[in-house]
Design a protein around this motif. Sequence first.
Motif, PDB file in Angstrom:
ATOM      1  N   VAL A  24       0.866  -1.180   0.000  1.00  0.00           N
ATOM      2  CA  VAL A  24       0.000   0.000   0.000  1.00  0.00           C
ATOM      3  C   VAL A  24       0.903   1.232   0.000  1.00  0.00           C
ATOM      4  O   VAL A  24       1.734   1.410   0.899  1.00  0.00           O
ATOM      5  CB  VAL A  24      -0.934   0.020   1.215  1.00  0.00           C
ATOM      6  CG1 VAL A  24      -1.797   1.280   1.202  1.00  0.00           C
ATOM      7  CG2 VAL A  24      -1.813  -1.227   1.232  1.00  0.00           C
ATOM      8  N   HIS A  25       0.755   2.068  -1.001  1.00  0.00           N
ATOM      9  CA  HIS A  25       1.611   3.237  -1.168  1.00  0.00           C
ATOM     10  C   HIS A  25       0.756   4.458  -1.485  1.00  0.00           C
ATOM     11  O   HIS A  25      -0.464   4.365  -1.622  1.00  0.00           O
ATOM     12  CB  HIS A  25       2.615   2.999  -2.297  1.00  0.00           C
ATOM     13  CG  HIS A  25       3.517   1.815  -2.066  1.00  0.00           C
ATOM     14  ND1 HIS A  25       4.683   1.900  -1.354  1.00  0.00           N
ATOM     15  CD2 HIS A  25       3.386   0.514  -2.448  1.00  0.00           C
ATOM     16  CE1 HIS A  25       5.263   0.702  -1.305  1.00  0.00           C
ATOM     17  NE2 HIS A  25       4.504  -0.151  -1.962  1.00  0.00           N
ATOM     18  N   GLY A  26       1.421   5.585  -1.630  1.00  0.00           N
ATOM     19  CA  GLY A  26       0.725   6.815  -2.007  1.00  0.00           C
ATOM     20  C   GLY A  26      -0.053   7.457  -0.890  1.00  0.00           C
ATOM     21  O   GLY A  26      -0.822   8.397  -1.133  1.00  0.00           O
ATOM     22  N   VAL A  27       0.118   6.977   0.352  1.00  0.00           N
ATOM     23  CA  VAL A  27      -0.620   7.546   1.479  1.00  0.00           C
ATOM     24  C   VAL A  27       0.141   8.723   2.082  1.00  0.00           C
ATOM     25  O   VAL A  27      -0.412   9.806   2.297  1.00  0.00           O
ATOM     26  CB  VAL A  27      -0.879   6.469   2.554  1.00  0.00           C
ATOM     27  CG1 VAL A  27      -1.591   7.089   3.753  1.00  0.00           C
ATOM     28  CG2 VAL A  27      -1.693   5.318   1.976  1.00  0.00           C
ATOM     29  N   SER A  28       1.430   8.518   2.354  1.00  0.00           N
ATOM     30  CA  SER A  28       2.238   9.577   2.964  1.00  0.00           C
ATOM     31  C   SER A  28       3.102  10.320   1.956  1.00  0.00           C
ATOM     32  O   SER A  28       3.589  11.409   2.240  1.00  0.00           O
ATOM     33  CB  SER A  28       3.136   8.987   4.056  1.00  0.00           C
ATOM     34  OG  SER A  28       3.997   7.996   3.510  1.00  0.00           O
ATOM     35  N   TYR A  32      -4.151   0.053  -9.458  1.00  0.00           N
ATOM     36  CA  TYR A  32      -4.287   1.501  -9.427  1.00  0.00           C
ATOM     37  C   TYR A  32      -3.669   2.115 -10.679  1.00  0.00           C
ATOM     38  O   TYR A  32      -3.071   1.415 -11.504  1.00  0.00           O
ATOM     39  CB  TYR A  32      -3.622   2.089  -8.183  1.00  0.00           C
ATOM     40  CG  TYR A  32      -2.140   1.781  -8.059  1.00  0.00           C
ATOM     41  CD1 TYR A  32      -1.170   2.607  -8.639  1.00  0.00           C
ATOM     42  CD2 TYR A  32      -1.697   0.689  -7.329  1.00  0.00           C
ATOM     43  CE1 TYR A  32       0.182   2.347  -8.522  1.00  0.00           C
ATOM     44  CE2 TYR A  32      -0.340   0.405  -7.189  1.00  0.00           C
ATOM     45  CZ  TYR A  32       0.601   1.241  -7.788  1.00  0.00           C
ATOM     46  OH  TYR A  32       1.935   0.980  -7.668  1.00  0.00           O
ATOM     47  N   TYR A  90       2.478   7.915  -7.650  1.00  0.00           N
ATOM     48  CA  TYR A  90       1.134   7.492  -7.269  1.00  0.00           C
ATOM     49  C   TYR A  90       0.132   8.635  -7.418  1.00  0.00           C
ATOM     50  O   TYR A  90       0.510   9.811  -7.446  1.00  0.00           O
ATOM     51  CB  TYR A  90       1.124   6.990  -5.829  1.00  0.00           C
ATOM     52  CG  TYR A  90       2.244   6.036  -5.495  1.00  0.00           C
ATOM     53  CD1 TYR A  90       2.255   4.744  -6.005  1.00  0.00           C
ATOM     54  CD2 TYR A  90       3.300   6.431  -4.676  1.00  0.00           C
ATOM     55  CE1 TYR A  90       3.287   3.858  -5.703  1.00  0.00           C
ATOM     56  CE2 TYR A  90       4.337   5.560  -4.356  1.00  0.00           C
ATOM     57  CZ  TYR A  90       4.330   4.278  -4.885  1.00  0.00           C
ATOM     58  OH  TYR A  90       5.349   3.424  -4.580  1.00  0.00           O
ATOM     59  N   GLY A 111      -2.658   9.118  -5.150  1.00  0.00           N
ATOM     60  CA  GLY A 111      -3.431   8.763  -3.973  1.00  0.00           C
ATOM     61  C   GLY A 111      -3.102   7.344  -3.529  1.00  0.00           C
ATOM     62  O   GLY A 111      -2.113   6.736  -3.953  1.00  0.00           O
ATOM     63  N   ARG A 112      -3.934   6.810  -2.649  1.00  0.00           N
ATOM     64  CA  ARG A 112      -3.704   5.468  -2.094  1.00  0.00           C
ATOM     65  C   ARG A 112      -3.618   4.443  -3.224  1.00  0.00           C
ATOM     66  O   ARG A 112      -4.514   4.349  -4.060  1.00  0.00           O
ATOM     67  CB  ARG A 112      -4.822   5.088  -1.131  1.00  0.00           C
ATOM     68  CG  ARG A 112      -4.564   3.812  -0.348  1.00  0.00           C
ATOM     69  CD  ARG A 112      -5.726   3.519   0.594  1.00  0.00           C
ATOM     70  NE  ARG A 112      -5.422   2.428   1.496  1.00  0.00           N
ATOM     71  CZ  ARG A 112      -5.549   1.130   1.190  1.00  0.00           C
ATOM     72  NH1 ARG A 112      -5.984   0.794  -0.023  1.00  0.00           N
ATOM     73  NH2 ARG A 112      -5.241   0.189   2.054  1.00  0.00           N
ATOM     74  N   SER A 113      -2.528   3.669  -3.229  1.00  0.00           N
ATOM     75  CA  SER A 113      -2.246   2.755  -4.337  1.00  0.00           C
ATOM     76  C   SER A 113      -1.874   1.384  -3.781  1.00  0.00           C
ATOM     77  O   SER A 113      -0.955   1.261  -2.968  1.00  0.00           O
ATOM     78  CB  SER A 113      -1.093   3.298  -5.205  1.00  0.00           C
ATOM     79  OG  SER A 113      -1.405   4.596  -5.700  1.00  0.00           O
ATOM     80  N   GLU A 114      -2.565   0.363  -4.243  1.00  0.00           N
ATOM     81  CA  GLU A 114      -2.387  -0.994  -3.712  1.00  0.00           C
ATOM     82  C   GLU A 114      -1.998  -1.958  -4.824  1.00  0.00           C
ATOM     83  O   GLU A 114      -2.568  -1.929  -5.917  1.00  0.00           O
ATOM     84  CB  GLU A 114      -3.691  -1.455  -3.052  1.00  0.00           C
ATOM     85  CG  GLU A 114      -3.618  -2.824  -2.403  1.00  0.00           C
ATOM     86  CD  GLU A 114      -4.914  -3.174  -1.703  1.00  0.00           C
ATOM     87  OE1 GLU A 114      -5.484  -4.253  -2.015  1.00  0.00           O
ATOM     88  OE2 GLU A 114      -5.378  -2.377  -0.857  1.00  0.00           O
TER      89      GLU A 114
END
Length: 282
Positions: free
Chosen positions: A21-25, A44, A75, A77-80
Amino acid sequence: MRSTTLFLDAAPTVVGAGIGVHGVSTAHDVFRLPDLWQLHLYHYEGALIIGPSVHPIRPGHVSLVPPDTEVHFHYRGRSEHLYVHLRLREGGAGRVVPVMQDAAQESTRLADLLRHAVTAMPTSPARATAEVWAALWRIAELPSGEGDGRRHPYVAAAQAHVEEHLAGPLSVPDVARAVGISHTHLTRLFRAETGLTVVSYIRRRRLQRARHLLSSSTLSVTAVAAAVGIADLQAFNKACRRELGASPRDVRAAAGRTGPGAEDSPGRPGGSLPARRRSGCA
């Protein structure tokens, strides 16, 4: 980097597998794995940059990045994604594959394989290895790719149909109809890719399977002949001599096998079956 070379004759060594899970921080990651391949199946939209090459990421895309390669992920946004970190042992025939591919209809099957690998990894690394190896072979044979060792999708579909129906009558029009193209088109594609006619390929595969059954089982010669779609024992005997260089009994004897039908041969009691004739059948 647009493509890389896979060696799949030996099983991979799976070092890690999971759901990333990336793109959060942060909207941008830069890293490399000095000793490991990276396999990603994306859910994503984003971008993968390797050197001067920019690879758009879309749901259902799959990437394979060789060891010691710096990657830049961007990314939105949130990327899984599903990921596997692995080692590959060089040897055998290398297969050139794109770094990024659209797995299209195969993406669902790939996701199933990789999820099984993720869940199996903590308790059964061997099971995880089997799932990842199967996934790698599917990736290497995606029809959208252009690389050494690739089969044309129509040729691959025709070969799969032949394997599933070797025990029955097979004709070129039948195979072409199953694939969804004309028999003329199939014949042209098949010869260009394999160097064989469809009929010759069917004959070869029948006799290769016959060799295996004669050498590895105690099935009667009659049963072996029927199992490879040549119900006439005289025709089977001739085909074995032509393709394998020996009679069915001699093929079996060379492997040190005997079977309940070892005495079956054309001209002996019980040594023939009614021939099943069909125009154009191999």
